[in-house]
Design an enzyme around this catalytic site. Structure first.
Site, PDB file in Angstrom:
ATOM      1  N   CYS A  43       5.535  14.284  -1.379  1.00  0.00           N
ATOM      2  CA  CYS A  43       6.716  14.434  -0.539  1.00  0.00           C
ATOM      3  C   CYS A  43       6.327  14.685   0.915  1.00  0.00           C
ATOM      4  O   CYS A  43       5.278  15.241   1.206  1.00  0.00           O
ATOM      5  CB  CYS A  43       7.560  15.609  -1.025  1.00  0.00           C
ATOM      6  SG  CYS A  43       7.915  15.606  -2.787  1.00  0.00           S
TER       7      CYS A  43
ATOM      8  N   ARG B 115       3.097   8.256   2.203  1.00  0.00           N
ATOM      9  CA  ARG B 115       2.783   9.269   1.205  1.00  0.00           C
ATOM     10  C   ARG B 115       3.428   8.950  -0.144  1.00  0.00           C
ATOM     11  O   ARG B 115       3.064   9.535  -1.151  1.00  0.00           O
ATOM     12  CB  ARG B 115       3.254  10.645   1.691  1.00  0.00           C
ATOM     13  CG  ARG B 115       2.504  11.145   2.897  1.00  0.00           C
ATOM     14  CD  ARG B 115       3.138  12.380   3.488  1.00  0.00           C
ATOM     15  NE  ARG B 115       2.987  13.534   2.626  1.00  0.00           N
ATOM     16  CZ  ARG B 115       2.024  14.444   2.750  1.00  0.00           C
ATOM     17  NH1 ARG B 115       1.100  14.296   3.679  1.00  0.00           N
ATOM     18  NH2 ARG B 115       1.979  15.483   1.955  1.00  0.00           N
TER      19      ARG B 115
ATOM     20  N   TRP C 131       9.188  12.767  -3.664  1.00  0.00           N
ATOM     21  CA  TRP C 131       8.469  12.081  -4.735  1.00  0.00           C
ATOM     22  C   TRP C 131       8.776  12.863  -5.999  1.00  0.00           C
ATOM     23  O   TRP C 131       8.372  14.016  -6.140  1.00  0.00           O
ATOM     24  CB  TRP C 131       6.981  12.074  -4.424  1.00  0.00           C
ATOM     25  CG  TRP C 131       6.113  11.259  -5.325  1.00  0.00           C
ATOM     26  CD1 TRP C 131       5.872   9.916  -5.252  1.00  0.00           C
ATOM     27  CD2 TRP C 131       5.323  11.733  -6.424  1.00  0.00           C
ATOM     28  NE1 TRP C 131       4.988   9.534  -6.232  1.00  0.00           N
ATOM     29  CE2 TRP C 131       4.628  10.629  -6.964  1.00  0.00           C
ATOM     30  CE3 TRP C 131       5.133  12.990  -7.009  1.00  0.00           C
ATOM     31  CZ2 TRP C 131       3.773  10.744  -8.055  1.00  0.00           C
ATOM     32  CZ3 TRP C 131       4.282  13.107  -8.089  1.00  0.00           C
ATOM     33  CH2 TRP C 131       3.612  11.986  -8.606  1.00  0.00           C
TER      34      TRP C 131
ATOM     35  N   ASN D  17       8.071  20.914  -0.685  1.00  0.00           N
ATOM     36  CA  ASN D  17       7.007  20.154  -1.331  1.00  0.00           C
ATOM     37  C   ASN D  17       6.298  21.071  -2.318  1.00  0.00           C
ATOM     38  O   ASN D  17       6.076  22.236  -2.013  1.00  0.00           O
ATOM     39  CB  ASN D  17       5.971  19.663  -0.313  1.00  0.00           C
ATOM     40  CG  ASN D  17       6.490  18.550   0.559  1.00  0.00           C
ATOM     41  OD1 ASN D  17       7.603  18.080   0.397  1.00  0.00           O
ATOM     42  ND2 ASN D  17       5.676  18.132   1.515  1.00  0.00           N
ATOM     43  N   GLY D  18       5.903  20.527  -3.456  1.00  0.00           N
ATOM     44  CA  GLY D  18       5.198  21.338  -4.441  1.00  0.00           C
ATOM     45  C   GLY D  18       5.994  21.484  -5.719  1.00  0.00           C
ATOM     46  O   GLY D  18       6.967  20.758  -5.953  1.00  0.00           O
TER      47      GLY D  18
ATOM     48  N   GLU E 282     -13.755   1.131  -9.312  1.00  0.00           N
ATOM     49  CA  GLU E 282     -12.925   1.140  -8.110  1.00  0.00           C
ATOM     50  C   GLU E 282     -12.161  -0.168  -7.947  1.00  0.00           C
ATOM     51  O   GLU E 282     -10.977  -0.173  -7.569  1.00  0.00           O
ATOM     52  CB  GLU E 282     -13.803   1.417  -6.889  1.00  0.00           C
ATOM     53  CG  GLU E 282     -13.090   1.354  -5.545  1.00  0.00           C
ATOM     54  CD  GLU E 282     -11.995   2.390  -5.376  1.00  0.00           C
ATOM     55  OE1 GLU E 282     -11.232   2.277  -4.405  1.00  0.00           O
ATOM     56  OE2 GLU E 282     -11.867   3.307  -6.224  1.00  0.00           O
TER      57      GLU E 282
ATOM     58  N   LYS F  94      -8.070  -0.468  -7.814  1.00  0.00           N
ATOM     59  CA  LYS F  94      -7.326  -1.087  -6.722  1.00  0.00           C
ATOM     60  C   LYS F  94      -6.332  -2.115  -7.255  1.00  0.00           C
ATOM     61  O   LYS F  94      -5.194  -2.188  -6.805  1.00  0.00           O
ATOM     62  CB  LYS F  94      -8.287  -1.770  -5.736  1.00  0.00           C
ATOM     63  CG  LYS F  94      -9.033  -0.829  -4.849  1.00  0.00           C
ATOM     64  CD  LYS F  94      -8.095  -0.136  -3.864  1.00  0.00           C
ATOM     65  CE  LYS F  94      -8.595   1.240  -3.487  1.00  0.00           C
ATOM     66  NZ  LYS F  94      -8.454   2.266  -4.494  1.00  0.00           N
TER      67      LYS F  94
ATOM     68  N   GLU G   4      -3.447  -0.316  -9.116  1.00  0.00           N
ATOM     69  CA  GLU G   4      -2.650   0.506  -8.201  1.00  0.00           C
ATOM     70  C   GLU G   4      -1.585  -0.303  -7.476  1.00  0.00           C
ATOM     71  O   GLU G   4      -0.446   0.148  -7.351  1.00  0.00           O
ATOM     72  CB  GLU G   4      -3.552   1.143  -7.137  1.00  0.00           C
ATOM     73  CG  GLU G   4      -4.205   2.439  -7.524  1.00  0.00           C
ATOM     74  CD  GLU G   4      -4.998   3.015  -6.362  1.00  0.00           C
ATOM     75  OE1 GLU G   4      -4.877   4.218  -6.120  1.00  0.00           O
ATOM     76  OE2 GLU G   4      -5.732   2.264  -5.703  1.00  0.00           O
TER      77      GLU G   4
ATOM     78  N   HIS H  67     -19.199  -3.426 -26.741  1.00  0.00           N
ATOM     79  CA  HIS H  67     -18.830  -2.294 -27.591  1.00  0.00           C
ATOM     80  C   HIS H  67     -17.314  -2.073 -27.606  1.00  0.00           C
ATOM     81  O   HIS H  67     -16.860  -0.936 -27.719  1.00  0.00           O
ATOM     82  CB  HIS H  67     -19.550  -1.029 -27.127  1.00  0.00           C
ATOM     83  CG  HIS H  67     -21.033  -1.098 -27.260  1.00  0.00           C
ATOM     84  ND1 HIS H  67     -21.674  -1.156 -28.481  1.00  0.00           N
ATOM     85  CD2 HIS H  67     -22.011  -1.166 -26.322  1.00  0.00           C
ATOM     86  CE1 HIS H  67     -22.975  -1.225 -28.289  1.00  0.00           C
ATOM     87  NE2 HIS H  67     -23.206  -1.247 -26.986  1.00  0.00           N
TER      88      HIS H  67
ATOM     89  N   LYS I 154       0.075   9.228  -1.420  1.00  0.00           N
ATOM     90  CA  LYS I 154      -1.191   9.231  -0.696  1.00  0.00           C
ATOM     91  C   LYS I 154      -1.929  10.550  -0.869  1.00  0.00           C
ATOM     92  O   LYS I 154      -3.121  10.570  -1.118  1.00  0.00           O
ATOM     93  CB  LYS I 154      -0.929   8.971   0.791  1.00  0.00           C
ATOM     94  CG  LYS I 154      -2.197   8.881   1.622  1.00  0.00           C
ATOM     95  CD  LYS I 154      -3.015   7.675   1.233  1.00  0.00           C
ATOM     96  CE  LYS I 154      -4.304   7.570   2.001  1.00  0.00           C
ATOM     97  NZ  LYS I 154      -5.164   6.499   1.484  1.00  0.00           N
TER      98      LYS I 154
END
Length: 614
Positions: free
Chosen positions: A2, A27, A76, A102-103, A487, A491, A494, A510, A609
């Site tokens: 947020c 964010r 958020w 926020n939180g 990574e 990406k 995401e 495997h 973010k």
């Protein structure tokens, strides 16, 4: 997560708040709202974008257009689905107090039941609404209290994390702000003050800021501010000058921030090494850890804690430090570190990596390590962030603001920092001067090699056209490039929402080999190193099952071109350097696939973010 903005001064608040919220869109959020004070209190909020809220504010009355005090928020969702009602700000029943938060309030259900029993009615499903009713109840119960003391008392009843702004028409000349685990910064102007969850909305108005620490509350008026602890002890705060300009958080002609930040990597590589890689002297200079270097060199063990992309950088760091400095290294998910009662003591070093320096899980790991007596060291990008303040020593990556939610240039900067750390730890112990100088030369050539890879952008876009409709993808690498496979897969999922997994190439047989068919793209990192022959065998295994192979290979490699459907060639480099080069084509591939699929590249769904809740 947020976003918070606030303003008190002499200008119209609404346009400043809305522009500030747009600066915080990176964010991640699902709803937005503002509250304005001009004798009365007006709240406007809705599900959806800040642009939609901006349209709604066009009908503001002349009185509220002139309001010079206000707060704004992008939410958020954590408690309660995205909706108009669950959006912030939240108000008390009579509508003369507004709160943004926020939180997460961990004991909100207990507080909510108590407040309901006392006649309070809740409109939303959020944990945040508890705060405004709690402040209201405390304020009403004692007429001698003011907004500051009522807020302070309320926060003493709260368990969890918060960054809050509180305003009230009963005291319209102030904004109360407080933090515990969720960042807040106060920007200092001339006869005006700006409040935000990070510096992005502030930098175009002032470069002078004060960062609140955990357990601090500030009373902000247009003629000044006072910072106190929750226990009401006044604090002296250091004013910090921001080291970036508004141009750095603009797109600069690129279609998306992510693409801009991918293309900034050669410059970032140069900036990260500037003043640190001293090729003429054959050494690394890391001022932020110089006083602790001897203790670092003699650590019994190094533990690196991080999340997401930073965790992948940490894995490469493990390989680098163990190979160069021969110090045992473990890499932990920060979110798991404190919950498994880790064995960490005074002979250990714990390194915390975070782009924002505010990641809640990483902060929790930091505090656990400190409690157990370890030397805690930070690697982060944001000057003045909580990790930077709470670690004993550390290094800034100097990557500049990273706006795209999917991290790109911050990853490269973190890996270079770990590379330089590994060389610094090896000096005089495990590597000869010639070996160190050779590695320094390799590092100094990085920006030029990265620039050459970026010239392949149109070729990578053509490959993306062929695979944009894939439903799954597999990324395979070995050694230093196994974390790059992780990574690359991250990406892709995401920002394009294609399911992707990264594996060590040898692990394919495997389990994951069962997934391979004619519709499965398999991305191999096949650079020439000690495992090259093994990688070629793995490619043959995929081809025999009709998998579609995309390979990242070194320039001039004809063997790979014979086996792969598509090859992206990168300059030849030593093994430890290759992750900094092989990751760039994977970033571009993910970007172009997401864009071709019509995805919101800079603000992928459900992601944020800076993740400031656990």
């Amino acid at each position: 997560m947020c976003g918070i903005v606030g303003y008190i001064g002499w200008r119209e608040a609404a346009p400043l708040l809305l522009k500030g919220l747009k600066r915080l869109e990176y964010r991640g959020y699902d709803s937005a709202g503002i509250a304005l004070l001009n004798e009365g209190l007006l709240v406007m909020k809705q599900k959806g974008s800040v642009s939609g809220l901006e349209v709604a504010t066009e009908g503001l009355s002349a009185e509220m257009k002139a309001a010079a005090v206000g707060i704004g928020h992008t939410r958020w969702a954590t408690h309660g689905e995205p909706s108009d009602i669950n959006a912030h700000p939240h108000q008390n029943t009579v509508g003369d107090i507004a709160v943004i938060h926020n939180g997460i309030i961990e004991n909100y259900s207990v507080l909510k039941r108590e407040l309901i029993s006392q006649g309070y009615k809740f409109l939303s499903d959020t944990d945040s609404e508890v705060l405004v009713h709690l402040i209201d109840r405390i304020w009403k119960s004692d007429p001698s209290l003011d907004l500051e003391s009522a807020t302070r008392t309320a926060l003493r009843h709260v368990d969890g994390a918060y960054g809050i702004c509180v305003i009230s028409s009963r005291e319209p000349d102030k904004i109360i702000v407080a933090r515990k685990g969720s960042p807040l910064v106060i920007g200092i102007g001339k006869g005006e003050y700006f409040i935000a969850s990070d510096a992005a909305p502030i930098v175009e108005h002032t470069n002078k800021v004060v960062y609140l620490s955990d357990g601090e509350l500030a009373v902000v008026k247009k003629d000044g501010y006072v910072v106190k602890t929750i226990e009401n002890v006044e604090q002296e705060k250091i004013i910090t000058e921001l080291d970036f300009s508004i141009e750095k958080i603009e797109k600069g002609g690129f279609e998306h921030f992510m693409l801009k930040e991918i293309f900034e990597q050669p410059a970032v590589m140069h900036d990260v090494m500037r003043g640190r890689v001293r090729l003429d002297e054959g050494r690394i200079c890391l001022g932020g850890i110089e006083d602790y270097l001897d203790r670092l060199k003699h650590a019994k063990r190094i533990v690196i804690c991080a999340c997401g992309t930073s965790w992948h950088a940490a894995l490469i760091g493990e390989y680098l430090i163990e190979e160069f400095a021969r110090i045992p290294v473990e890499v932990d998910y920060a979110s798991e570190f404190r919950y498994r009662n880790p064995i960490v003591g005074v002979d250990d070093v714990v390194i915390l990596i975070s782009q924002s320096g505010e990641t809640a899980d990483t902060l929790a790991a930091l505090r656990t390590a400190k409690e157990k007596g370890a030397l805690v060291m930070g690697i982060c990008n944001v000057v003045g962030s909580t990790i930077a303040r709470e670690t004993l020593c550390g290094m800034y990556t100097h990557a500049g603001p990273e706006v795209g939610v999917a991290s790109t240039k911050a990853f490269s900067a973190q890996v270079i920092m770990l590379y330089m750390l590994a060389l610094a730890l090896s000096r005089g112990r495990t590597l000869s001067q010639d070996e160190i100088t050779l590695n320094l030369r390799e590092l100094s050539r990085l920006p030029e090699k990265a620039t050459r890879i970026l010239e392949l952008d149109s070729q990578i876009k053509d490959i993306a056209e062929r695979f944009k409709d894939a439903r799954n993808a597999l990324y395979l690498g070995r050694g230093y490039n196994f974390p790059v496979a992780l990574e690359g897969a991250l990406k892709l999922k995401e920002i394009s929402y294609i399911h992707a997994e990264g594996y060590p190439a040898a692990e394919m047989k495997h389990g994951p080999i069962a997934l391979i068919d004619k519709d499965m793209p398999v991305i191999f990192i096949a650079t020439r190193d000690s495992t090259y022959a093994k990688i070629l065998s793995n490619i043959e295994e995929v081809r025999s099952r009709k998998g579609r192979v995309i390979a990242i290979a070194n320039e001039g490699d004809q063997e790979v071109s014979r086996l792969a459907e598509h090859v992206i060639y990168i300059p030849q480099s030593s093994g430890p350097i290759t992750p900094l080069l092989t990751v760039i084509p994977l970033q571009l591939l993910a970007y172009h696939i997401a864009r071709l699929r019509g995805c919101n590249v800079d603000r992928p769904r459900n992601l944020a973010k800076s993740v400031t809740v656990e």
